[in-house]
Design an enzyme around this catalytic site. Structure first.
Site, short mmCIF file in Angstrom:
data_model
loop_
_atom_site.label_atom_id
_atom_site.label_comp_id
_atom_site.label_asym_id
_atom_site.label_seq_id
_atom_site.Cartn_x
_atom_site.Cartn_y
_atom_site.Cartn_z
N ASP A 1 0.82 -1.86 -0.02
CA ASP A 1 0.16 -0.01 -0.31
C ASP A 1 1.02 1.46 0.07
O ASP A 1 2.48 0.76 0.12
CB ASP A 1 -1.01 0.04 1.24
N GLU B 1 -0.35 -1.22 6.11
CA GLU B 1 0.95 -0.48 7.01
C GLU B 1 0.79 0.64 6.99
O GLU B 1 0.83 1.68 8.16
CB GLU B 1 2.32 -0.50 6.62
#
Length: 423
Positions: free
Chosen positions: A87, A152
């Protein structure tokens, strides 16, 4: 090894193409729930180079991928985890990007694109290094695992799920943004502090609360929260004076009043106020211990207040997602500079970069704390500068990316062919 290093240079366009492919997948978090395609791409790459792949949904549309290459003598030789998140930071319209954020653009040995530094560059280097090892039939006696994780950026800790799924190793490298320094980190926990009145009052009754003879012991939750914010500032200053940890500048341990929510309407006295705080703490502390310090201090402050002593604040700490739960935890970790893998990594770095590796503490946080908390010696070591992560016109230096890949190759071959230490 000489052949492997030469191939990194000769096949640099393949590495750049791989990173360009990863950048083209739009995986900003928030909004998240958009990583199915990139994880399938990574899973296919891993299977092509001989890895067994485990893929599962952490959230719908956001799967983790773990690839495992079993060593020829797994029981007797050291194992390694390479970890990274796929991400990336969100991209807002009209931010002033000079290049399309989800298209890799090269200018003067620099590659631009969202995620280039944080941290699709690191993921691409790991994948390319593993590909070269496979294609050159390099024997690795110990296991190698690649963890491509989600979440994250929003505290969803895909890495934590890998640990809970019993993926472990003798050492772990988080290939996140560190400018090719070896980083440990402090920890982060978020929390909500809530002040709530048992009764709701019309604003016309405020005069009875605040003026002589009113006879109504009541309060605005917003005004009482003011007292608690001041108390948090006092505690933060005390921490800065009385707490320290090697590698951190004084006062790194902060308490940030990040978001405040309160009141229901201008015609009412605020009956509830909620404060969202972000707390940074040192590696010799825990999320639970700093949360207790804050609670004790705020409860003592409340006990000295004529109204809050009967209506003390309440607390909610941490959480598994900034999206789903509006809360997160990042455990801290420090680096064991005497660990054999740390020495091997530093040696590989110096061989490649022709200068000693630096060990320091990151001012940011990443998933490495979850690996360390699971008992795995861990370092953050990745390409890219923190100042470019999350930034408009995010970019990475191509030469550093190539050198990072060479360092990984040197380290993996040495570490995964080193006998385990027997107690």
């Amino acid at each position: 090894m000489k052949t492997l290093i030469q191939q990194v240079e000769k096949r640099r366009d393949e590495l750049i193409g791989l990173l360009s492919d990863l950048i083209a997948f739009r995986t900003p978090a928030p909004p998240a729930r958009n990583t199915d395609e990139i994880q399938s791409y990574i899973a296919d790459k891993l299977q092509t180079i001989g890895f067994d792949v485990d893929q599962w949904d952490v959230y719908p549309g956001d799967p983790n991928v773990v690839g495992t290459r079993t060593g020829s003598h797994s029981e007797d030789f050291q194992s390694l985890i390479l970890n990274g998140h796929i991400d990336v930071a969100s991209v807002e319209e009209n931010e002033g990007w000079e290049t399309p954020p989800f298209e890799a653009v090269i200018r003067d040995r620099t590659l631009f694109g969202r995620g280039s530094a944080d941290m699709k560059g690191g993921i691409a280097a790991c994948l390319f290094a593993l590909q070269l090892l496979h294609e050159n039939d390099v024997d690795l006696r110990g296991d190698v695992l690649l963890q491509s994780v989600i979440g994250e950026e929003v505290g969803e800790a895909g890495t934590k799920q890998c640990c809970e799924r019993d993926y472990g190793a003798d050492f772990a490298i988080v290939a996140d943004t560190s400018d090719c320094e070896l980083h440990g980190q402090g920890g982060v926990i978020t929390g909500w502090v809530t002040v709530k009145s048992p009764a709701t009052h019309h604003d016309g009754t405020r005069q009875r609360m605040v003026h002589a003879g009113g006879g109504l012991r009541a309060a605005s939750a917003i005004e009482k929260m003011n007292k608690l914010i001041t108390a948090l500032q006092e505690l933060e200053r005390d921490w800065a004076i009385n707490k320290s940890y090697p590698g951190f500048t004084p006062g790194t341990n902060t308490i940030n009043p990040a978001v405040i929510e309160g009141g229901r309407h201008a015609a009412f006295v605020a009956d509830e106020c909620r404060l969202w705080i972000t707390v940074h703490f040192y590696p010799d502390e825990s999320a639970d211990s700093v949360a207790k310090e804050i609670e004790d201090h705020l409860l003592a402050t409340a006990n000295a207040d004529l109204w809050m002593k009967d209506h003390p604040p309440t607390f909610q700490w941490g959480g598994g997602s900034m999206i789903e739960e509006r809360g997160e935890v990042f455990p801290s970790f420090s680096i064991d500079e005497d660990h054999a893998a740390v020495n091997d990594l530093m040696e590989a770095h110096e061989q490649t970069f022709s200068e000693p590796a630096k060990i320091s503490m990151s001012p940011s946080v990443n998933d490495g704390g979850w690996l360390a908390e699971a008992g795995i010696p861990t370092v953050c070591y990745g390409p890219g500068k923190l100042e470019h992560a999350h930034a408009v016109n995010e970019h990475i230096d191509i030469d550093q990316l190539l050198d990072y890949t060479k360092t990984l190759l040197r380290f993996i071959v040495k570490w995964c062919n080193q006998p385990k230490e027997r107690s």
